[in-house]
Scaffold this motif. Structure first.
Motif, PDB file in Angstrom:
ATOM      1  N   ALA A   5      42.790  -3.409 -25.108  1.00  0.00           N
ATOM      2  CA  ALA A   5      41.477  -4.057 -25.193  1.00  0.00           C
ATOM      3  C   ALA A   5      41.400  -5.084 -26.318  1.00  0.00           C
ATOM      4  CB  ALA A   5      40.393  -3.001 -25.380  1.00  0.00           C
ATOM      5  N   ARG A  65      43.699  11.949 -24.002  1.00  0.00           N
ATOM      6  CA  ARG A  65      43.459  10.585 -23.511  1.00  0.00           C
ATOM      7  C   ARG A  65      44.355   9.586 -24.249  1.00  0.00           C
ATOM      8  NH1 ARG A  65      38.788  10.830 -20.219  1.00  0.00           N
ATOM      9  NH2 ARG A  65      39.605   8.854 -19.439  1.00  0.00           N
ATOM     10  N   TRP A 107      36.251  15.134 -25.823  1.00  0.00           N
ATOM     11  CA  TRP A 107      36.451  14.128 -24.777  1.00  0.00           C
ATOM     12  C   TRP A 107      37.597  13.179 -25.096  1.00  0.00           C
ATOM     13  CZ3 TRP A 107      32.267  14.629 -27.963  1.00  0.00           C
ATOM     14  CH2 TRP A 107      32.057  13.624 -28.899  1.00  0.00           C
ATOM     15  N   ASP A 112      31.303  10.225 -25.101  1.00  0.00           N
ATOM     16  CA  ASP A 112      32.247  10.223 -23.977  1.00  0.00           C
ATOM     17  C   ASP A 112      33.395   9.276 -24.300  1.00  0.00           C
ATOM     18  OD1 ASP A 112      31.818   7.462 -22.319  1.00  0.00           O
ATOM     19  OD2 ASP A 112      29.960   8.127 -23.274  1.00  0.00           O
ATOM     20  N   TYR A 113      34.465   9.361 -23.511  1.00  0.00           N
ATOM     21  CA  TYR A 113      35.684   8.604 -23.835  1.00  0.00           C
ATOM     22  C   TYR A 113      35.474   7.093 -23.740  1.00  0.00           C
ATOM     23  CZ  TYR A 113      40.451   6.901 -23.802  1.00  0.00           C
ATOM     24  OH  TYR A 113      41.605   6.208 -24.102  1.00  0.00           O
ATOM     25  N   ALA A 114      34.946   6.620 -22.591  1.00  0.00           N
ATOM     26  CA  ALA A 114      34.794   5.170 -22.405  1.00  0.00           C
ATOM     27  C   ALA A 114      33.862   4.598 -23.472  1.00  0.00           C
ATOM     28  CB  ALA A 114      34.254   4.867 -21.007  1.00  0.00           C
ATOM     29  N   GLY A 115      32.820   5.331 -23.794  1.00  0.00           N
ATOM     30  CA  GLY A 115      31.883   4.873 -24.818  1.00  0.00           C
ATOM     31  C   GLY A 115      32.531   4.786 -26.185  1.00  0.00           C
ATOM     32  N   THR A 116      33.382   5.763 -26.499  1.00  0.00           N
ATOM     33  CA  THR A 116      34.061   5.763 -27.803  1.00  0.00           C
ATOM     34  C   THR A 116      35.019   4.582 -27.895  1.00  0.00           C
ATOM     35  OG1 THR A 116      33.877   8.176 -27.894  1.00  0.00           O
ATOM     36  CG2 THR A 116      35.455   7.159 -29.393  1.00  0.00           C
ATOM     37  N   VAL A 117      35.794   4.348 -26.829  1.00  0.00           N
ATOM     38  CA  VAL A 117      36.705   3.196 -26.829  1.00  0.00           C
ATOM     39  C   VAL A 117      35.893   1.907 -26.987  1.00  0.00           C
ATOM     40  CG1 VAL A 117      38.400   1.879 -25.493  1.00  0.00           C
ATOM     41  CG2 VAL A 117      38.440   4.383 -25.432  1.00  0.00           C
ATOM     42  N   GLY A 118      34.789   1.810 -26.245  1.00  0.00           N
ATOM     43  CA  GLY A 118      33.943   0.617 -26.310  1.00  0.00           C
ATOM     44  C   GLY A 118      33.406   0.381 -27.718  1.00  0.00           C
ATOM     45  N   ASP A 177      44.884   2.358 -24.787  1.00  0.00           N
ATOM     46  CA  ASP A 177      43.688   1.697 -24.261  1.00  0.00           C
ATOM     47  C   ASP A 177      43.091   0.724 -25.268  1.00  0.00           C
ATOM     48  OD1 ASP A 177      43.939   2.976 -21.866  1.00  0.00           O
ATOM     49  OD2 ASP A 177      42.458   4.538 -22.296  1.00  0.00           O
TER      50      ASP A 177
END
Ligand SMILES: [Zn+2]
Length: 299
Positions: free
Chosen positions: A95, A86, A82, A35-41, A91
């Motif tokens: 971060a 975006r 995903w 998922d997107y948030a997980g990939t960024v994280g 992002d």
């Protein structure tokens, strides 16, 4: 100071830290969160980890398969839907507090080889990937060209001209068209051609070995492959006139390509004595990742 590069594939994120002169100081690898948030994280964690271990970074670059706009827009991302649409660069920049550049993985391959690889110092470089797919990237004066439609260098989906009856009928391509260069020059095309004449299966490097030993079927299939590659690359040379063409991907290991193809392209190139060099990638499968790190030089 280090430059950080990420190469995000269908299942893994690879990360590298390069020193200013290109020496690799660290490598990391982990699964891609779905998922997107997980990939960024995950990218933030990997970047933080590299900085903690190897000192401050100047930039982050990311290689992705698909269509990436000039400002890093994720127009189409193969196997990672995903991420599409975006604001990944923004992002991640927010971060980690570093500039972030994103480019197509074949463009990163070409950038790596043009920066400190097999085409180092050349003004115009075409990097061609001959593997499961057939991709390409263009680097001019040290910059990878994204293109107005984010497809610069995607020669694999041009139709291949000058086919002979022994090439067989065109195959459907993953892009929805038929008879694309990719369908004539990927690993499956060479293997299929060999199977047709030899009645048994072998992959590209095996076919090259058999051909060197004098196997008639392998020589025939490889000769047809070399002719088709020469035709496809002559089109690139007449259009772009690159100083160097660098080959990557599994089929780039076939040594005879570098002696035979430049002879076969001669009658198809409008220049009387073309100087374009055809060379194998210096960094092989690692080139996309290194090129991602070099992307940071432009941000
Ligand atoms: Zn196609």
């Amino acid at each position: 100071m280090i430059r950080i590069g990420f190469d995000i594939g269908g299942s893994k994120i690879a990360a590298v830290a390069l020193e200013r002169q290109g020496r690799e100081v660290a490598r990391r690898r982990r699964d891609v969160p779905r998922d997107y948030a997980g990939t960024v994280g995950a990218l933030v964690e990997m970047a933080d980890d590299l900085v903690a271990a190897h000192g401050p970074a100047t930039s982050i670059g990311i290689a992705l398969p698909g269509m990436i706009g000039a400002a890093g827009e994720l127009i189409r991302v193969v196997n990672l839907p995903w991420l599409e649409g975006r604001p990944l660069a923004a992002d991640l920049e927010q971060a980690v507090g570093l500039p972030v550049a994103i480019a197509n993985d074949a463009n990163c391959f070409a950038l790596s080889e043009a920066t400190d690889g097999a085409a180092a110092g050349a003004l115009v470089v075409f990097g061609a990937i001959l593997g499961t797919g057939v991709g390409g990237g263009i680097v001019v004066a040290g910059r990878a060209l994204p293109g107005a439609n984010a497809i610069a260098g995607e020669w694999g989906h041009n139709p291949l001209p000058l086919l002979a009856p022994e090439d067989g009928p065109p195959d459907p391509c993953g892009c929805g068209r038929s008879g694309c260069i990719e369908t004539w020059l990927n690993g499956a095309a060479l293997a299929r051609d060999f199977a047709r004449v030899a009645g048994r299966a072998a992959d590209g490097p095996e076919i090259a070995r058999l051909a060197a030993e004098g196997d008639a079927g392998a020589r025939e299939a490889l000769a047809r492959y070399q002719r088709r590659l020469a035709t496809a690359l002559a089109g690139v040379i007449n259009l772009l006139d690159p100083d160097v063409i660098v080959l990557g991907g599994g089929l780039s290991a076939i040594a005879s390509l570098y002696t035979e193809v430049p002879k076969l392209w001669l009658p198809l190139i409008v220049a009387p004595a073309p100087k374009t060099r055809l060379v194998p990638a210096r960094f092989g499968a690692e080139s996309g990742l290194r090129g991602a790190a070099w992307l940071g030089r432009s941000v």
